[in-house]
Design a protein around this motif. Structure first.
Motif, PDB file in Angstrom:
ATOM      1  N   ILE A   7      39.172   3.429   0.443  1.00  0.00           N
ATOM      2  CA  ILE A   7      37.848   3.778  -0.101  1.00  0.00           C
ATOM      3  C   ILE A   7      36.864   3.938   1.055  1.00  0.00           C
ATOM      4  O   ILE A   7      36.715   3.035   1.890  1.00  0.00           O
ATOM      5  N   ILE A  11      38.443  -4.915  -1.770  1.00  0.00           N
ATOM      6  CA  ILE A  11      39.119  -3.716  -2.274  1.00  0.00           C
ATOM      7  C   ILE A  11      39.144  -3.753  -3.810  1.00  0.00           C
ATOM      8  O   ILE A  11      38.805  -2.779  -4.486  1.00  0.00           O
ATOM      9  N   LYS A  12      39.485  -4.920  -4.336  1.00  0.00           N
ATOM     10  CA  LYS A  12      39.562  -5.085  -5.789  1.00  0.00           C
ATOM     11  C   LYS A  12      38.180  -4.856  -6.429  1.00  0.00           C
ATOM     12  O   LYS A  12      38.050  -4.131  -7.423  1.00  0.00           O
ATOM     13  N   ARG A  32      37.165  -1.137  -6.263  1.00  0.00           N
ATOM     14  CA  ARG A  32      37.895  -0.332  -7.267  1.00  0.00           C
ATOM     15  C   ARG A  32      37.309  -0.541  -8.651  1.00  0.00           C
ATOM     16  O   ARG A  32      37.191   0.393  -9.437  1.00  0.00           O
ATOM     17  N   ASN A  46      35.459   2.313 -10.739  1.00  0.00           N
ATOM     18  CA  ASN A  46      36.292   2.663 -11.875  1.00  0.00           C
ATOM     19  C   ASN A  46      37.598   3.332 -11.440  1.00  0.00           C
ATOM     20  O   ASN A  46      38.041   4.320 -12.039  1.00  0.00           O
ATOM     21  N   GLN A  47      38.189   2.791 -10.379  1.00  0.00           N
ATOM     22  CA  GLN A  47      39.480   3.298  -9.918  1.00  0.00           C
ATOM     23  C   GLN A  47      40.563   2.324 -10.363  1.00  0.00           C
ATOM     24  O   GLN A  47      40.310   1.144 -10.499  1.00  0.00           O
ATOM     25  N   GLN A 106      43.405  -0.402 -10.401  1.00  0.00           N
ATOM     26  CA  GLN A 106      43.641  -1.537  -9.501  1.00  0.00           C
ATOM     27  C   GLN A 106      45.016  -1.438  -8.834  1.00  0.00           C
ATOM     28  O   GLN A 106      45.949  -0.999  -9.436  1.00  0.00           O
TER      29      GLN A 106
END
Ligand code: ZN
Length: 264
Positions: free
Chosen positions: A100, A253-254, A257, A261-262, A264
């Motif tokens: 990201i 990172i979590k 995401r 709205n990506q 996990q």
């Protein structure tokens, strides 16, 4: 055997092999004490493959108030620059975390106690404005003794400047995660450090506005044990989470995401 290969943990007082601590992200392998680390070490730990690009590197502080009798502030700035190899107490970087694209401002306590003067405020504001233009999330890693005394009211104005930049980021619905590390106090706590969409801290970090002695004298009461430490603040609703350094990257990172709205 060189003595410099060994060091003592400030917390558990064990004598440890320095490399073991470094291999453990500067966390004591025996007691989980989190040593203070530089902004550069911090960025290396967070970005994918430890790779990032610095920006706003050519903004230098000036002694505009001519603080002190003998150019005390100018001298202090020179010494700090030499000692820390940094132009100021914050560095701005861009790169990727977990793939990201992200902008990170990392403060360095090694440069005048991470104090916030005009340049620190300006660089944080620029990082946020760049994020706004490019629609990229921001992480600010705080480590600061507060506003920089030698810049007087100019330092205090940075609280307003950084906060209003973050308000614009918020209106544009771009995520901002605040990572608070030991120690974070004064004007930094009272502005951007507490304005994240989530505010998280490393274990046992000292986080507060005024020091405990000042508070005790003001309210004329003894403060509870662990007051102004991460775990106490989490328990009292001032933080969203306390995250160990070794889990920090994955946690971020979590969270990113989730915000973006990506999957996990
Ligand atoms: Zn220890």
């Amino acid at each position: 055997m060189s003595a410099s290969l060994w060091t003592r943990c400030n917390n558990c007082l064990r004598i440890l092999y320095k490399q073991d601590i470094l291999d453990n992200l500067s966390v004591c392998p025996a007691c989980n004490f989190h040593f203070r680390i530089s902004a550069a070490e911090r960025l290396k730990m967070l970005f994918d493959d430890g790779k990032y690009t610095l920006f706003d590197q050519n903004i230098y502080p000036v002694d505009s108030l001519h603080f002190g009798n003998n150019q005390e502030y100018s001298q202090k700035l020179e010494e700090s620059e030499e000692h820390s190899s940094l132009p100021e107490a914050v560095i701005n970087a861009e790169g990727a975390i977990g793939g990201i694209k992200i902008i990170v401002s990392a403060m360095d306590f090694g440069f005048m106690g991470g104090s916030m003067g005009s340049v620190v405020g300006e660089k944080i504001t620029r990082a946020v404005e760049k994020a706004l233009r490019e629609r990229v999330p921001v992480i600010i890693i705080s480590s600061s003794g507060g506003a920089r005394m030698q810049e007087g009211a100019l330092s205090l104005m940075q609280m307003m400047k950084t906060s209003s930049a973050l308000a614009r980021l918020d209106q544009a619905k771009i995520p901002y995660i605040s990572v608070i590390t030991d120690p974070t106090t004064g004007g930094v706590t009272a502005s951007f450090a507490m304005l994240g969409d989530i505010n998280i801290a490393e274990p046992n970090a000292l986080i507060g506005f005024a020091g405990p002695r000042v508070i005790e004298q003001t309210i004329k009461e003894k403060l509870p044990k662990g007051f102004q430490r991460s775990e106490f603040l989490l328990e009292h609703g001032m933080l969203d989470d306390v995250v160990s350094r070794k889990n920090l990257r994955n946690y971020l990172i979590k969270a990113l995401r989730l915000f973006l709205n990506q999957p996990q």
